[in-house]
Design a protein around this motif. Structure first.
Motif, PDB file in Angstrom:
ATOM      1  N   VAL A 190      -7.391 -42.608  32.205  1.00  0.00           N
ATOM      2  CA  VAL A 190      -5.993 -42.279  32.479  1.00  0.00           C
ATOM      3  C   VAL A 190      -5.167 -42.768  31.299  1.00  0.00           C
ATOM      4  CG1 VAL A 190      -4.030 -42.576  34.029  1.00  0.00           C
ATOM      5  CG2 VAL A 190      -6.360 -42.542  34.961  1.00  0.00           C
ATOM      6  N   GLY A 191      -4.353 -41.884  30.709  1.00  0.00           N
ATOM      7  CA  GLY A 191      -3.606 -42.294  29.538  1.00  0.00           C
ATOM      8  C   GLY A 191      -2.303 -41.538  29.344  1.00  0.00           C
ATOM      9  N   ILE A 192      -1.502 -42.042  28.426  1.00  0.00           N
ATOM     10  CA  ILE A 192      -0.254 -41.412  28.017  1.00  0.00           C
ATOM     11  C   ILE A 192      -0.501 -40.690  26.696  1.00  0.00           C
ATOM     12  CG2 ILE A 192       2.142 -41.817  27.321  1.00  0.00           C
ATOM     13  CD1 ILE A 192       2.114 -44.290  29.106  1.00  0.00           C
ATOM     14  N   SER A 193      -0.097 -39.412  26.626  1.00  0.00           N
ATOM     15  CA  SER A 193      -0.391 -38.578  25.465  1.00  0.00           C
ATOM     16  C   SER A 193       0.879 -38.098  24.772  1.00  0.00           C
ATOM     17  CB  SER A 193      -1.216 -37.351  25.882  1.00  0.00           C
ATOM     18  OG  SER A 193      -2.447 -37.717  26.446  1.00  0.00           O
ATOM     19  N   TYR A 194       0.769 -37.924  23.465  1.00  0.00           N
ATOM     20  CA  TYR A 194       1.791 -37.266  22.666  1.00  0.00           C
ATOM     21  C   TYR A 194       1.139 -36.036  22.032  1.00  0.00           C
ATOM     22  CZ  TYR A 194       4.518 -36.136  18.507  1.00  0.00           C
ATOM     23  OH  TYR A 194       5.210 -35.464  17.527  1.00  0.00           O
ATOM     24  N   GLN A 195       1.848 -34.907  21.994  1.00  0.00           N
ATOM     25  CA  GLN A 195       1.311 -33.683  21.398  1.00  0.00           C
ATOM     26  C   GLN A 195       2.287 -33.127  20.372  1.00  0.00           C
ATOM     27  OE1 GLN A 195      -0.764 -30.483  23.751  1.00  0.00           O
ATOM     28  NE2 GLN A 195       1.031 -29.288  23.146  1.00  0.00           N
ATOM     29  N   LEU A 196       1.751 -32.781  19.199  1.00  0.00           N
ATOM     30  CA  LEU A 196       2.539 -32.194  18.122  1.00  0.00           C
ATOM     31  C   LEU A 196       1.976 -30.827  17.766  1.00  0.00           C
ATOM     32  CD1 LEU A 196       4.584 -32.368  15.687  1.00  0.00           C
ATOM     33  CD2 LEU A 196       2.692 -33.372  14.388  1.00  0.00           C
ATOM     34  N   LEU A 197       2.848 -29.816  17.686  1.00  0.00           N
ATOM     35  CA  LEU A 197       2.504 -28.485  17.194  1.00  0.00           C
ATOM     36  C   LEU A 197       3.484 -28.120  16.092  1.00  0.00           C
ATOM     37  CD1 LEU A 197       1.881 -26.463  20.493  1.00  0.00           C
ATOM     38  CD2 LEU A 197       0.140 -27.195  18.848  1.00  0.00           C
ATOM     39  N   THR A 198       2.965 -27.678  14.947  1.00  0.00           N
ATOM     40  CA  THR A 198       3.858 -27.284  13.861  1.00  0.00           C
ATOM     41  C   THR A 198       3.178 -26.235  12.983  1.00  0.00           C
ATOM     42  OG1 THR A 198       5.236 -28.113  12.053  1.00  0.00           O
ATOM     43  CG2 THR A 198       3.069 -29.121  12.311  1.00  0.00           C
ATOM     44  N   SER A 199       4.003 -25.374  12.379  1.00  0.00           N
ATOM     45  CA  SER A 199       3.511 -24.306  11.518  1.00  0.00           C
ATOM     46  C   SER A 199       4.661 -23.783  10.672  1.00  0.00           C
ATOM     47  CB  SER A 199       2.921 -23.158  12.349  1.00  0.00           C
ATOM     48  OG  SER A 199       2.677 -22.020  11.536  1.00  0.00           O
ATOM     49  N   ASN A 200       4.348 -23.312   9.470  1.00  0.00           N
ATOM     50  CA  ASN A 200       5.365 -22.685   8.621  1.00  0.00           C
ATOM     51  C   ASN A 200       5.769 -21.307   9.119  1.00  0.00           C
ATOM     52  OD1 ASN A 200       5.440 -24.851   6.829  1.00  0.00           O
ATOM     53  ND2 ASN A 200       3.784 -24.033   5.570  1.00  0.00           N
ATOM     54  N   HIS A 201       5.051 -20.780  10.127  1.00  0.00           N
ATOM     55  CA  HIS A 201       5.316 -19.430  10.634  1.00  0.00           C
ATOM     56  C   HIS A 201       6.134 -19.435  11.921  1.00  0.00           C
ATOM     57  CE1 HIS A 201       2.606 -17.761   7.632  1.00  0.00           C
ATOM     58  NE2 HIS A 201       1.729 -18.686   7.981  1.00  0.00           N
ATOM     59  N   ASN A 202       6.595 -20.602  12.367  1.00  0.00           N
ATOM     60  CA  ASN A 202       7.498 -20.656  13.515  1.00  0.00           C
ATOM     61  C   ASN A 202       8.928 -20.389  13.053  1.00  0.00           C
ATOM     62  OD1 ASN A 202       5.299 -21.356  15.106  1.00  0.00           O
ATOM     63  ND2 ASN A 202       5.631 -23.544  14.815  1.00  0.00           N
ATOM     64  N   TYR A 203       9.784 -19.885  13.955  1.00  0.00           N
ATOM     65  CA  TYR A 203      11.120 -19.471  13.553  1.00  0.00           C
ATOM     66  C   TYR A 203      12.188 -20.164  14.390  1.00  0.00           C
ATOM     67  CZ  TYR A 203       8.288 -15.775  11.531  1.00  0.00           C
ATOM     68  OH  TYR A 203       7.332 -15.094  10.841  1.00  0.00           O
ATOM     69  N   TYR A 204      13.103 -20.829  13.704  1.00  0.00           N
ATOM     70  CA  TYR A 204      14.281 -21.427  14.325  1.00  0.00           C
ATOM     71  C   TYR A 204      15.476 -20.935  13.512  1.00  0.00           C
ATOM     72  CZ  TYR A 204      17.439 -25.115  16.038  1.00  0.00           C
ATOM     73  OH  TYR A 204      18.475 -25.809  16.585  1.00  0.00           O
ATOM     74  N   TRP A 205      16.194 -19.966  14.050  1.00  0.00           N
ATOM     75  CA  TRP A 205      17.161 -19.237  13.229  1.00  0.00           C
ATOM     76  C   TRP A 205      18.413 -20.023  12.900  1.00  0.00           C
ATOM     77  CZ3 TRP A 205      15.441 -17.181  17.941  1.00  0.00           C
ATOM     78  CH2 TRP A 205      16.305 -17.303  19.029  1.00  0.00           C
ATOM     79  N   LYS A 206      18.499 -21.268  13.365  1.00  0.00           N
ATOM     80  CA  LYS A 206      19.624 -22.117  12.973  1.00  0.00           C
ATOM     81  C   LYS A 206      19.277 -23.020  11.788  1.00  0.00           C
ATOM     82  CE  LYS A 206      22.107 -22.296  17.360  1.00  0.00           C
ATOM     83  NZ  LYS A 206      22.696 -23.177  18.396  1.00  0.00           N
ATOM     84  N   SER A 207      17.979 -23.297  11.591  1.00  0.00           N
ATOM     85  CA  SER A 207      17.629 -24.209  10.490  1.00  0.00           C
ATOM     86  C   SER A 207      16.268 -23.923   9.866  1.00  0.00           C
ATOM     87  CB  SER A 207      17.648 -25.652  10.984  1.00  0.00           C
ATOM     88  OG  SER A 207      16.645 -25.853  11.968  1.00  0.00           O
ATOM     89  N   GLY A 208      15.676 -22.776  10.100  1.00  0.00           N
ATOM     90  CA  GLY A 208      14.415 -22.437   9.438  1.00  0.00           C
ATOM     91  C   GLY A 208      13.221 -22.420  10.362  1.00  0.00           C
ATOM     92  N   SER A 209      12.520 -23.557  10.491  1.00  0.00           N
ATOM     93  CA  SER A 209      11.298 -23.610  11.284  1.00  0.00           C
ATOM     94  C   SER A 209      11.484 -24.544  12.478  1.00  0.00           C
ATOM     95  CB  SER A 209      10.123 -24.076  10.432  1.00  0.00           C
ATOM     96  OG  SER A 209       8.905 -23.976  11.139  1.00  0.00           O
ATOM     97  N   VAL A 210      10.491 -24.581  13.350  1.00  0.00           N
ATOM     98  CA  VAL A 210      10.555 -25.420  14.539  1.00  0.00           C
ATOM     99  C   VAL A 210       9.234 -26.166  14.705  1.00  0.00           C
ATOM    100  CG1 VAL A 210       9.781 -23.583  16.082  1.00  0.00           C
ATOM    101  CG2 VAL A 210      11.049 -25.508  17.022  1.00  0.00           C
TER     102      VAL A 210
END
Length: 223
Positions: A190-210
């Motif tokens: 039983v544990g506490i987890s952190y998850q990170l997802l990132t890519s140069n192909h994601n789009y955030y139209w206010k500042s570039g990527s997400v």
């Protein structure tokens, strides 16, 4: 092969802080013998299955629920390394998810959806802290890549998560509970987890990527 294995072990050890001096001493004594099981054919097979649920953090977020399995070998009583595969369901969160595209959205020609299936593939490093026969602590680190299934993008409040390759990182800190003292090989985790997802192909139209950040709980079983 020996260089690659030793480099992976050294990298993983640098990322873990062991609180007790006795644990440091044990690790130092066992490092010279880490490669001998692999070279002698005496590898100790180990398997894990994990169920997890994580909640997104920030304006552009999604919640994930999923299952994964890791298969590999124990190179010492305190160190496991293997490979794994998972199936996650991603569910977008936010008030701007009713199908109306903002006027400033330059990507409104993409097909989007609020729910997607994601497949992570990873290398798994796990460190046991303490005696296996009793309740002890563990640190798990999954590093790899993930893909959304299908051609549509995952729509968030002001961004899209694309179906291109995502960098995947998921560390977990928790407690290992053996099934019984006579069979310490099998245990619940039983544990506490952190998850990170990132890519140069994601789009955030206010500042570039997400980049997506999630925190949650993982419950698992090992054998």
């Amino acid at each position: 092969m020996k260089r690659l294995l030793f480099s992976a072990i050294a990298f993983a050890l640098l990322m873990v802080s062991v609180p007790a001096r006795a644990q440091y001493y044990e690790i130092a004594n066992q490092i010279p013998g880490l490669l001998s099981p692999a070279l002698s054919g005496g590898l100790n097979y180990k398997g894990y299955v994990d169920f997890s649920g994580t909640a997104g953090i920030g304006d552009n977020r999604a919640n994930f629920i999923g299952i994964s399995t890791s298969q590999g070998f124990k190179y010492a009583s305190w160190f496991f390394m293997g490979v794994g595969l998972g199936v996650d369901v991603a569910m977008s969160q936010g008030h701007d998810l009713l199908g109306t595209e903002p006027l400033e959205d330059p990507y409104d020609y993409y097909e989007t959806t609020k729910t997607k299936v994601m497949i992570p593939v990873f290398t798994d490093f796990r460190f046991n802290l303490g005696n296996e026969s009793t309740v002890s602590a563990f640190i798990d680190l999954k590093v790899g890549a993930a893909w959304l299934l299908g051609s549509s993008y995952l729509r968030m409040e002001n961004a899209y998560l694309s179906n291109e390759t995502q960098f995947y990182l998921k560390p977990t800190i928790g407690v290992r509970i053996p099934v019984n003292t006579k069979n310490s090989r099998q245990a619940f985790n039983v544990g506490i987890s952190y998850q990170l997802l990132t890519s140069n192909h994601n789009y955030y139209w206010k500042s570039g990527s997400v980049t997506m950040n999630n925190v949650g709980v993982t419950i698992g079983y090992e054998w």
